[in-house]
Write a protein that holds these residues in place. Structure first.
Motif, PDB file in Angstrom:
ATOM      1  N   ALA A 249       1.011  -0.854  -0.498  1.00 15.22           N
ATOM      2  CA  ALA A 249      -0.613  -0.055   0.091  1.00 15.22           C
ATOM      3  C   ALA A 249       0.444   1.040  -0.186  1.00 15.22           C
ATOM      4  O   ALA A 249       0.832   2.459  -0.374  1.00 15.22           O
ATOM      5  N   ALA A 250       2.104   1.113   0.389  1.00 11.00           N
ATOM      6  CA  ALA A 250       2.755   2.498   1.085  1.00 11.00           C
ATOM      7  C   ALA A 250       2.982   3.008  -0.779  1.00 11.00           C
ATOM      8  O   ALA A 250       3.466   4.423  -0.977  1.00 11.00           O
ATOM      9  N   ARG A 251       3.424   2.022  -1.965  1.00 10.31           N
ATOM     10  CA  ARG A 251       3.751   2.990  -3.088  1.00 10.31           C
ATOM     11  C   ARG A 251       2.419   2.760  -4.044  1.00 10.31           C
ATOM     12  O   ARG A 251       2.799   3.312  -5.008  1.00 10.31           O
ATOM     13  N   HIS A 252       1.583   2.400  -3.630  1.00  5.48           N
ATOM     14  CA  HIS A 252       0.344   2.194  -4.079  1.00  5.48           C
ATOM     15  C   HIS A 252      -0.204   3.754  -4.012  1.00  5.48           C
ATOM     16  O   HIS A 252      -0.554   4.452  -3.188  1.00  5.48           O
ATOM     17  N   PRO A 253      -0.346   5.108  -5.480  1.00  2.00           N
ATOM     18  CA  PRO A 253      -0.976   6.349  -5.048  1.00  2.00           C
ATOM     19  C   PRO A 253      -2.542   6.223  -4.600  1.00  2.00           C
ATOM     20  O   PRO A 253      -3.234   5.481  -5.810  1.00  2.00           O
ATOM     21  N   GLY A 254      -2.882   7.179  -4.045  1.00  2.00           N
ATOM     22  CA  GLY A 254      -4.470   6.934  -3.540  1.00  2.00           C
ATOM     23  C   GLY A 254      -4.088   5.926  -1.720  1.00  2.00           C
ATOM     24  O   GLY A 254      -3.539   6.254  -1.088  1.00  2.00           O
ATOM     25  N   VAL A 255      -5.284   5.970  -1.515  1.00  2.00           N
ATOM     26  CA  VAL A 255      -5.399   5.056  -0.025  1.00  2.00           C
ATOM     27  C   VAL A 255      -5.999   3.876  -0.048  1.00  2.00           C
ATOM     28  O   VAL A 255      -7.019   3.712  -1.291  1.00  2.00           O
ATOM     29  N   THR A 256      -5.241   3.192   0.930  1.00  2.00           N
ATOM     30  CA  THR A 256      -5.025   1.683   1.061  1.00  2.00           C
ATOM     31  C   THR A 256      -6.243   1.830   2.432  1.00  2.00           C
ATOM     32  O   THR A 256      -5.384   1.988   3.643  1.00  2.00           O
TER      33      THR A 256
END
Length: 509
Positions: A249-256
């Motif tokens: 999730a840390a480098r997934h752009p957006g909110v997880t």
């Protein structure tokens, strides 16, 4: 020389180099050769002369006396000695390995302070080095600097090192952002029965990671068009699966949003580290985490992992079973609240200092002084629960503690298939433990420990429990092949000797 002997010599050279805190490049410079030559020597892929072995010994200030394999390490324990003084808790093993994996998220320089110099960390470093990550010990070997390359060389991964640690599975979360196809060897580590990796696969599939397993290798492929479109609900509240989801999730752009997340100590340390990387994490310490990821991370970061609550429990147990007065300093008390409450009900005499902040500025520490106590068996069974319950890894220590208490104690280790079985090794040292089933053991106390010679259990915490019981047993005990203890504890025997134990390390000739 045969390939087998070359590999053994290479391992000795590698261990001596790491003990010195040198990189392969530094050793190569001292020898006037190339880093690739040193890499081949350490992998056992290059013939090596006696003269070169002598030069390496001189450069590393390490007498590589035996040209063969030095054999496994053993411990000789003279028991029945009381401990005294004070001992500091080292940084968390589980946090350190998670942070090493997390360093793959960052294109910049990462410095981790006071990293535990243990076998588990060395295995992760070997894997990182093999794929092109530069690491070196700095500040007289106290801290670790990590600099990743622009492109990872996954084809060169050190499969032997990877297979010796379960922590390798936490490479999946960061790697899915760095390459679209890669292979990762199966994870190993402690022998704790069957552990499924399915919860990891379910969580990471939401980020487009598809994995097939063939011949001991995970084959990973990433579909960049796939991204979480609703909260990720973990199918088990495990520490490493939560960490893997956080790393993805840390480098997934957006909110997880991650639900049913572990809130254990190593997860919190990872969250604090991610925040320093510029990743906002809401809900730290709860079972619902909201991660505001960023597509690229390129920062120079300096982070201090907190102390290890399981090591703290180990040291408290050492004091209890040897009937000693001992001060254990830098105890992360918020992760030992239930354990201390149970021990207090059993009659443990101890006190604690006011709380103070760890070097990360977030974790609460205290110093605990334990005194000889007359313990009574607890009324309720000892069983682990996810944080803030009694820590899963602290359950085995209650087997040794219960053996010193008046009455019967039921220990229910429901998480692992085999670990309760290993606790019955205490019977070799005079314990009275009855295995009711693979998860439950009944402990009768109090007992009088007696010395024995035995093989080290293949699981980390039961192995340490056996060592602590040997310290309480009058006479001389021998614990053979203690690699598993070195996986999780830094210089444990030497540190215990400093507070009054008598433990000698040796190898077979």
């Amino acid at each position: 020389m045969s390939d087998d002997y070359l590999a053994r010599i290479g391992h000795l050279i590698r261990d001596a180099r790491q003990h010195r805190g040198w990189t392969q490049a530094q050793l190569a410079e001292a020898l006037g050769t190339s880093q690739s030559a040193v890499h081949r020597i350490e992998r056992g892929n290059q013939n090596i002369s006696l003269e070169m072995i002598a030069r390496i010994s001189e450069a590393l200030d390490s007498e590589i006396v035996s040209l063969g394999y030095s054999g496994p390490m053993h411990l000789r324990v003279v028991g029945g000695r009381q401990l005294s003084g004070s001992i500091d808790v080292k940084t968390s093993k589980n946090a350190c390995v998670a942070l090493l994996c997390a360093s793959l998220l960052n294109s910049g320089r990462t410095v981790l302070r006071r990293v535990a110099r243990i076998e588990e960390v060395y295995r992760i470093l070997e894997v990182l080095n093999s794929i092109g990550v530069r690491t070196r010990w700095v500040n007289e070997g106290a801290d670790l600097e990590i600099v990743p390359p622009a492109e990872l060389d996954m084809a060169a991964i050190d499969a032997d090192a990877a297979r010796r640690t379960r922590s390798i599975i936490m490479f999946l979360g960061p790697l899915l952002h760095r390459t679209e196809r890669f292979r990762l060897p199966y994870a190993g580590g402690c022998d704790l029965g069957t552990r499924t990796v399915q919860p990891h696969m379910i969580a990471l599939r939401r980020f487009g990671l598809d994995i097939t397993a063939t011949e001991g290798i995970y084959h990973a492929q990433v579909d960049r068009s796939v991204a979480p479109d609703r909260p990720i609900v973990l199918t088990e509240r495990g520490d490493t699966v939560t960490e893997n989801a956080l790393l993805a999730a840390a480098r997934h752009p957006g909110v997880t949003v991650i639900r049913n997340a572990s809130s254990n100590y190593m997860v919190q340390d990872l969250c604090f580290f991610l925040e320093q990387l510029g990743v906002r994490v809401e809900g730290i310490g709860t079972t619902s985490l909201t991660v505001h990821g960023v597509a690229r991370i390129d920062v120079d970061v300096d982070y201090s992992p907190s102390e290890d609550p399981v090591e703290a429990m180990s040291l408290l147990t050492a004091a209890v079973v040897t009937e000693s007065e001992l001060t254990v300093r830098r105890v992360p008390v918020e992760f030992l609240e239930i354990e201390l409450a149970v021990l207090e009900e059993m009659g443990l005499d101890y006190d604690r200092t006011p709380e103070y902040a760890a070097d990360n500025g977030r974790t609460r520490l205290t110093d605990l002084t334990v005194r000889p106590s007359k313990l009574e068996a607890p009324i309720d069974k000892i069983h682990p629960m996810p944080f803030p319950g009694l820590n899963i890894d602290n359950v085995p220590f209650f087997a040794a503690i219960a053996a010193t208490a008046q009455g019967q104690t039921l220990i229910h280790d429901w998480v692992y298939d085999n670990r309760a079985i290993y606790l019955t090794d205490l019977n070799r040292l005079g314990g009275r433990l009855q295995l009711l089933d693979p998860h439950r053991v009944l402990v009768d106390g109090p007992i009088r420990w007696r010395a024995a010679e035995m093989m080290c259990p293949p699981a980390l915490r039961p192995a340490v429990v056996v060592l602590l019981a040997m310290m309480a047993a009058e006479g001389t005990s021998v614990l053979r092949n203690v690699y598993v203890i070195n996986r999780g504890y830094e210089d444990l025997a030497e540190r215990l000797n400093q507070v009054g134990a008598q433990i000698e390390t040796f190898r077979d000739i």
